[in-house]
Design a protein around this motif. Structure first.
Motif, short mmCIF file in Angstrom:
data_model
loop_
_atom_site.label_atom_id
_atom_site.label_comp_id
_atom_site.label_asym_id
_atom_site.label_seq_id
_atom_site.Cartn_x
_atom_site.Cartn_y
_atom_site.Cartn_z
N THR A 6 0.84 -1.20 0.00
CA THR A 6 0.00 0.00 0.00
C THR A 6 0.87 1.25 0.00
O THR A 6 1.86 1.33 0.72
N LEU A 13 -8.79 6.83 3.01
CA LEU A 13 -8.81 5.47 3.52
C LEU A 13 -9.02 4.44 2.41
O LEU A 13 -8.86 3.24 2.65
N GLN A 14 -9.38 4.89 1.21
CA GLN A 14 -9.63 3.96 0.12
C GLN A 14 -8.37 3.20 -0.29
O GLN A 14 -8.44 2.14 -0.94
N PHE A 16 -6.53 1.56 1.64
CA PHE A 16 -6.40 0.38 2.48
C PHE A 16 -7.48 -0.63 2.12
O PHE A 16 -8.65 -0.44 2.44
N ILE A 19 -8.25 -3.49 6.45
CA ILE A 19 -7.96 -2.84 7.72
C ILE A 19 -8.32 -3.82 8.83
O ILE A 19 -9.42 -4.38 8.84
N LEU A 36 -16.64 1.54 11.39
CA LEU A 36 -15.71 1.93 10.33
C LEU A 36 -16.09 1.27 9.01
O LEU A 36 -16.04 1.92 7.95
N LEU A 40 -17.13 3.26 5.52
CA LEU A 40 -16.36 3.08 4.28
C LEU A 40 -17.14 2.33 3.21
O LEU A 40 -16.69 2.26 2.07
N VAL A 95 -12.94 -4.60 6.57
CA VAL A 95 -12.55 -4.21 7.92
C VAL A 95 -12.77 -5.42 8.81
O VAL A 95 -13.89 -5.95 8.89
N LEU A 135 -3.43 -2.05 6.96
CA LEU A 135 -3.33 -1.18 8.13
C LEU A 135 -3.89 -1.92 9.33
O LEU A 135 -4.95 -2.54 9.25
N VAL A 205 -11.29 9.20 11.90
CA VAL A 205 -11.25 9.02 10.44
C VAL A 205 -10.30 10.03 9.81
O VAL A 205 -9.51 9.69 8.91
N LEU A 208 -6.79 8.85 10.35
CA LEU A 208 -6.48 7.70 9.51
C LEU A 208 -6.30 8.11 8.05
O LEU A 208 -5.45 7.55 7.34
N GLU A 209 -7.08 9.07 7.60
CA GLU A 209 -6.93 9.53 6.23
C GLU A 209 -5.57 10.16 5.99
O GLU A 209 -5.03 10.12 4.88
#
Length: 227
Positions: A6, A13-14, A16, A19, A36, A40, A95, A135, A205, A208-209
């Motif tokens: 990655t 977040l796309q 990943f 996760i 989450l 997503l 996830v 991740l 979020v 994480l982004e």
């Protein structure tokens, strides 16, 4: 452990596809994974402890049922995680509320020396078939906080869990993640509630982004505990 391909410097977040949320019993893995994944539009992959026919007896008699319990979880998780590699099985991101390696972590805590040697041989046969998450989010809380959360959710099988066992689990996760070489986001949950508080979830979020890795941590103050 193989490294992820990655691009950690890409935005959002796309990037990943897989996760995984990890941490000790009662820390809130499944609750956060559900929220989450919904955010997503991702597929949700949860542990299935209720399917393990030995788990109730394990909590009542750990030495007597540890080996059976661990073997069931090992092959259950192999089946779950292998599905990620099958074309078309997961068309969206995934996830999960576990990493595959957690099974070996618990086996080291619960098995006798002879049992652990046999378990390790079996684990070594199946582990190469399993890929690593893009991740991992490691949730942290003290054993006292975990005991409170376990008591609140009131699962009969967890009534026999003792603080000393939770401390050993927390220590084992700390040792494991100290050596972990994949992308890792460490989240303190004593005062931060991304499950029930929208502001905390959106703050998570956003962090994480912007994750650039390979290892970052976040322990913001909040008004309510994660449950």
């Amino acid at each position: 452990m193989t490294s992820t391909s990655t691009d950690l410097h890409a935005g959002g977040l796309q990037r990943f596809r897989h996760i995984a949320i990890e941490g000790p019993i009662g820390v809130g893995k499944s609750s956060l994974a559900r929220r989450l994944a919904a955010h997503l539009g991702a597929d949700l992959m949860l542990e299935q402890p209720a399917e393990n026919p030995f788990l109730d007896r394990f909590y009542e008699d750990m030495p007597g049922y540890a080996f059976q319990t661990q073997l069931f979880f090992l092959f259950q998780r192999v089946k779950q995680v292998q599905a990620l590699a099958q074309p078309g099985m997961f068309s969206h991101a995934v996830v999960a509320d576990f990493v595959f390696a957690k099974d070996a972590l618990f086996a080291k805590l619960t098995l006798s020396d002879d049992e652990h040697r046999l378990y390790t041989q079996m684990y070594a046969q199946v582990a190469p078939q399993v890929g690593d998450p893009d991740l991992v989010i490691w949730l942290q809380a003290s054993p006292d906080t975990l005991m409170q959360r376990i008591a609140r959710r009131g699962l009969p099988m967890e009534r026999a869990i003792e603080p000393a066992y939770l401390q050993r689990i927390c220590d084992a996760y700390a040792e494991y993640f100290e050596r972990y070489d994949g992308p890792l986001f460490v989240l303190g949950t004593e005062r931060f509630n991304p499950v029930d508080r929208d502001a905390d979830f959106h703050a998570l979020v956003e962090r994480l982004e912007r994750f650039g890795g390979p290892r970052e941590s976040f322990d913001a103050p909040g008004a309510a505990p994660l449950v």
